[in-house]
Design a protein around this motif. Structure first.
Motif, PDB file in Angstrom:
ATOM      1  N   SER A   1      31.163 -13.183 -22.028  1.00 24.44           N
ATOM      2  CA  SER A   1      32.539 -13.691 -22.089  1.00 24.44           C
ATOM      3  C   SER A   1      33.542 -12.747 -21.431  1.00 24.44           C
ATOM      4  CB  SER A   1      32.943 -13.939 -23.545  1.00 24.44           C
ATOM      5  OG  SER A   1      32.823 -12.749 -24.308  1.00 24.44           O
ATOM      6  N   ASP A   2      33.154 -11.493 -21.219  1.00 25.95           N
ATOM      7  CA  ASP A   2      34.048 -10.524 -20.573  1.00 25.95           C
ATOM      8  C   ASP A   2      33.980 -10.589 -19.049  1.00 25.95           C
ATOM      9  OD1 ASP A   2      35.121  -9.063 -22.901  1.00 25.95           O
ATOM     10  OD2 ASP A   2      33.028  -8.480 -23.214  1.00 25.95           O
ATOM     11  N   LEU A   3      32.997 -11.277 -18.506  1.00 23.78           N
ATOM     12  CA  LEU A   3      32.799 -11.258 -17.057  1.00 23.78           C
ATOM     13  C   LEU A   3      33.951 -11.900 -16.291  1.00 23.78           C
ATOM     14  CD1 LEU A   3      28.965 -12.005 -16.802  1.00 23.78           C
ATOM     15  CD2 LEU A   3      30.144  -9.831 -16.467  1.00 23.78           C
ATOM     16  N   SER A   4      34.686 -12.792 -16.929  1.00 21.72           N
ATOM     17  CA  SER A   4      35.815 -13.441 -16.252  1.00 21.72           C
ATOM     18  C   SER A   4      36.905 -12.445 -15.858  1.00 21.72           C
ATOM     19  CB  SER A   4      36.409 -14.533 -17.146  1.00 21.72           C
ATOM     20  OG  SER A   4      36.886 -13.982 -18.363  1.00 21.72           O
ATOM     21  N   LYS A   5      36.860 -11.240 -16.413  1.00 24.40           N
ATOM     22  CA  LYS A   5      37.841 -10.207 -16.065  1.00 24.40           C
ATOM     23  C   LYS A   5      37.549  -9.593 -14.697  1.00 24.40           C
ATOM     24  CE  LYS A   5      38.204  -8.981 -20.972  1.00 24.40           C
ATOM     25  NZ  LYS A   5      37.920  -7.939 -21.996  1.00 24.40           N
ATOM     26  N   PHE A   6      36.330  -9.806 -14.201  1.00 25.73           N
ATOM     27  CA  PHE A   6      35.911  -9.199 -12.942  1.00 25.73           C
ATOM     28  C   PHE A   6      36.108 -10.168 -11.776  1.00 25.73           C
ATOM     29  CE2 PHE A   6      33.425  -7.142 -16.262  1.00 25.73           C
ATOM     30  CZ  PHE A   6      33.534  -5.800 -15.933  1.00 25.73           C
ATOM     31  N   ASN A   7      36.433  -9.612 -10.613  1.00 28.22           N
ATOM     32  CA  ASN A   7      36.536 -10.398  -9.387  1.00 28.22           C
ATOM     33  C   ASN A   7      35.128 -10.753  -8.911  1.00 28.22           C
ATOM     34  OD1 ASN A   7      36.891 -11.414  -6.815  1.00 28.22           O
ATOM     35  ND2 ASN A   7      38.282  -9.803  -6.139  1.00 28.22           N
ATOM     36  N   LYS A   8      34.833 -12.039  -8.795  1.00 29.55           N
ATOM     37  CA  LYS A   8      33.496 -12.487  -8.398  1.00 29.55           C
ATOM     38  C   LYS A   8      33.109 -12.014  -7.001  1.00 29.55           C
ATOM     39  CE  LYS A   8      33.034 -16.671 -11.202  1.00 29.55           C
ATOM     40  NZ  LYS A   8      32.755 -18.130 -11.178  1.00 29.55           N
ATOM     41  N   ASP A   9      34.107 -11.699  -6.184  1.00 27.14           N
ATOM     42  CA  ASP A   9      33.849 -11.302  -4.801  1.00 27.14           C
ATOM     43  C   ASP A   9      33.817  -9.788  -4.615  1.00 27.14           C
ATOM     44  OD1 ASP A   9      33.815 -14.003  -3.958  1.00 27.14           O
ATOM     45  OD2 ASP A   9      36.010 -14.023  -3.906  1.00 27.14           O
ATOM     46  N   SER A  10      33.660  -9.050  -5.698  1.00 25.00           N
ATOM     47  CA  SER A  10      33.686  -7.585  -5.606  1.00 25.00           C
ATOM     48  C   SER A  10      32.440  -7.011  -4.946  1.00 25.00           C
ATOM     49  CB  SER A  10      33.837  -6.977  -7.005  1.00 25.00           C
ATOM     50  OG  SER A  10      35.118  -7.248  -7.531  1.00 25.00           O
ATOM     51  N   PHE A  11      31.342  -7.784  -4.957  1.00 23.67           N
ATOM     52  CA  PHE A  11      30.073  -7.274  -4.442  1.00 23.67           C
ATOM     53  C   PHE A  11      29.756  -7.865  -3.074  1.00 23.67           C
ATOM     54  CE2 PHE A  11      29.864  -6.543  -8.934  1.00 23.67           C
ATOM     55  CZ  PHE A  11      29.166  -5.352  -9.059  1.00 23.67           C
ATOM     56  N   LEU A  12      29.192  -7.034  -2.207  1.00 20.43           N
ATOM     57  CA  LEU A  12      28.733  -7.498  -0.909  1.00 20.43           C
ATOM     58  C   LEU A  12      27.462  -8.328  -1.088  1.00 20.43           C
ATOM     59  CD1 LEU A  12      29.203  -4.146   1.046  1.00 20.43           C
ATOM     60  CD2 LEU A  12      30.764  -6.102   0.990  1.00 20.43           C
ATOM     61  N   LYS A  13      27.159  -9.158  -0.109  1.00 22.01           N
ATOM     62  CA  LYS A  13      25.965  -9.992  -0.184  1.00 22.01           C
ATOM     63  C   LYS A  13      24.720  -9.121  -0.335  1.00 22.01           C
ATOM     64  CE  LYS A  13      23.386 -13.532   2.332  1.00 22.01           C
ATOM     65  NZ  LYS A  13      23.269 -14.317   3.584  1.00 22.01           N
ATOM     66  N   ASP A  14      23.838  -9.529  -1.234  1.00 24.97           N
ATOM     67  CA  ASP A  14      22.581  -8.827  -1.516  1.00 24.97           C
ATOM     68  C   ASP A  14      22.794  -7.438  -2.114  1.00 24.97           C
ATOM     69  OD1 ASP A  14      21.003 -10.965  -0.654  1.00 24.97           O
ATOM     70  OD2 ASP A  14      21.088 -10.299   1.425  1.00 24.97           O
ATOM     71  N   ALA A  15      23.937  -7.243  -2.747  1.00 23.97           N
ATOM     72  CA  ALA A  15      24.157  -5.997  -3.490  1.00 23.97           C
ATOM     73  C   ALA A  15      23.174  -5.928  -4.659  1.00 23.97           C
ATOM     74  CB  ALA A  15      25.593  -5.941  -4.005  1.00 23.97           C
ATOM     75  N   ILE A  16      22.970  -4.734  -5.161  1.00 22.00           N
ATOM     76  CA  ILE A  16      22.038  -4.520  -6.271  1.00 22.00           C
ATOM     77  C   ILE A  16      22.787  -3.921  -7.456  1.00 22.00           C
ATOM     78  CG2 ILE A  16      19.955  -3.334  -7.047  1.00 22.00           C
ATOM     79  CD1 ILE A  16      19.012  -3.271  -4.151  1.00 22.00           C
ATOM     80  N   ILE A  17      22.610  -4.541  -8.613  1.00 24.02           N
ATOM     81  CA  ILE A  17      23.178  -4.038  -9.865  1.00 24.02           C
ATOM     82  C   ILE A  17      22.008  -3.653 -10.767  1.00 24.02           C
ATOM     83  CG2 ILE A  17      24.589  -4.588 -11.888  1.00 24.02           C
ATOM     84  CD1 ILE A  17      25.922  -6.795 -10.168  1.00 24.02           C
ATOM     85  N   THR A  18      22.001  -2.427 -11.249  1.00 16.70           N
ATOM     86  CA  THR A  18      20.906  -1.971 -12.108  1.00 16.70           C
ATOM     87  C   THR A  18      21.455  -1.458 -13.431  1.00 16.70           C
ATOM     88  OG1 THR A  18      19.582  -1.329 -10.180  1.00 16.70           O
ATOM     89  CG2 THR A  18      18.912  -0.446 -12.315  1.00 16.70           C
ATOM     90  N   PHE A  19      20.900  -1.975 -14.513  1.00 14.00           N
ATOM     91  CA  PHE A  19      21.230  -1.494 -15.857  1.00 14.00           C
ATOM     92  C   PHE A  19      20.090  -0.597 -16.333  1.00 14.00           C
ATOM     93  CE2 PHE A  19      23.234  -5.893 -16.054  1.00 14.00           C
ATOM     94  CZ  PHE A  19      24.484  -5.428 -15.683  1.00 14.00           C
ATOM     95  N   TRP A  20      20.425   0.636 -16.698  1.00 19.36           N
ATOM     96  CA  TRP A  20      19.425   1.612 -17.105  1.00 19.36           C
ATOM     97  C   TRP A  20      19.355   1.755 -18.625  1.00 19.36           C
ATOM     98  CZ3 TRP A  20      16.254   3.776 -13.447  1.00 19.36           C
ATOM     99  CH2 TRP A  20      16.644   3.651 -12.112  1.00 19.36           C
ATOM    100  N   GLY A  21      19.840   0.764 -19.349  1.00 22.40           N
ATOM    101  CA  GLY A  21      19.831   0.820 -20.803  1.00 22.40           C
ATOM    102  C   GLY A  21      18.792  -0.109 -21.412  1.00 22.40           C
ATOM    103  N   CYS A  22      18.693  -0.079 -22.718  1.00 18.30           N
ATOM    104  CA  CYS A  22      17.664  -0.831 -23.441  1.00 18.30           C
ATOM    105  C   CYS A  22      17.880  -2.345 -23.387  1.00 18.30           C
ATOM    106  CB  CYS A  22      17.643  -0.410 -24.907  1.00 18.30           C
ATOM    107  SG  CYS A  22      17.162   1.301 -25.199  1.00 18.30           S
TER     108      CYS A  22
END
Length: 213
Positions: free
Chosen positions: A118-139
């Motif tokens: 529900s918090d994701l709407s605060k982020f700009n959807k276009d902030s990432f370049l095409k084929d960007a990688i997001i990695t979460f290093w948590g459990c």
């Protein structure tokens, strides 16, 4: 700024400059530590370990990239960093759960803040370049919700990020995360990380990737 040399037919060499967006590689530590709450320095040391790796790998491209590292304490700060855009890679070291990331450390703004879909709407959807990688290093950021939670439409937080930020690969762990000497090490509960040393996080589960076109 990218410089390109052009040789016309007369043999005169001209140099033109083309504006190219600087690609951002962002590393976030949401706690200093990687154990209960803010104990130790596991997360910030892991963030610095990754920074050194990227600096070495991307040295030949350094004119067109920025490697940025932050130790944050609130969702508001994370939103501000991401919404600047042009992100090629985002790595977040934090505690996590099936449907959330733990952003607040309990010491600063908002105290213990959990980031949900529900918090994701605060982020700009276009902030990432095409084929960007997001990695979460948590459990457990890529673990399946319970049968009931899935029935009511809930997804793991890694999949929610992939659904929101289209054309990005989102990587998470299905199991718990544990400190290790290298990203290819097997989980070892006897491994001891010393403050300031290089350290990685691995999982006794699997690594799962989500992508939404």
């Amino acid at each position: 700024m990218t410089k390109i040399k052009i040789k016309p037919k007369l043999g005169i060499e001209d140099e033109i400059q083309i504006d190219t967006p600087v690609q951002r590689y962002i590393i976030i530590s949401c706690f200093r530590g990687g154990s209960s709450e803010d104990i130790g320095t596991g997360f910030i040391d892991a963030a610095n370990t990754l920074r050194k790796k990227l600096e070495k790998e991307l040295d030949s491209y350094k004119a067109n990239i920025n490697i940025e590292i932050y130790n944050i304490d609130s969702i508001t700060t994370l939103v501000g960093i991401i919404n600047k855009g042009n992100i090629k890679q985002l790595d977040i070291f934090s505690h996590g759960g099936t449907e959330h990331l733990v952003i607040g450390s309990g010491e600063g703004i908002g105290k213990r803040e959990l980031l949900y879909a529900s918090d994701l709407s605060k982020f700009n959807k276009d902030s990432f370049l095409k084929d960007a990688i997001i990695t979460f290093w948590g459990c457990k950021t890529a673990s399946n919700p319970s049968r009931f939670r899935k029935f009511i439409g809930k997804k793991c937080i890694a999949e929610e990020f992939a659904n929101y930020f289209k054309k990005c690969k989102v990587v998470g762990f299905t199991g718990g995360a544990i400190q290790a000497s290298s990203p290819t090490s097997k989980p070892d509960i006897n491994f001891i990380h010393k403050q300031g040393d290089d350290v990685w996080f691995v999982t006794w589960g699997t690594v799962k990737i989500f992508y939404e076109d």
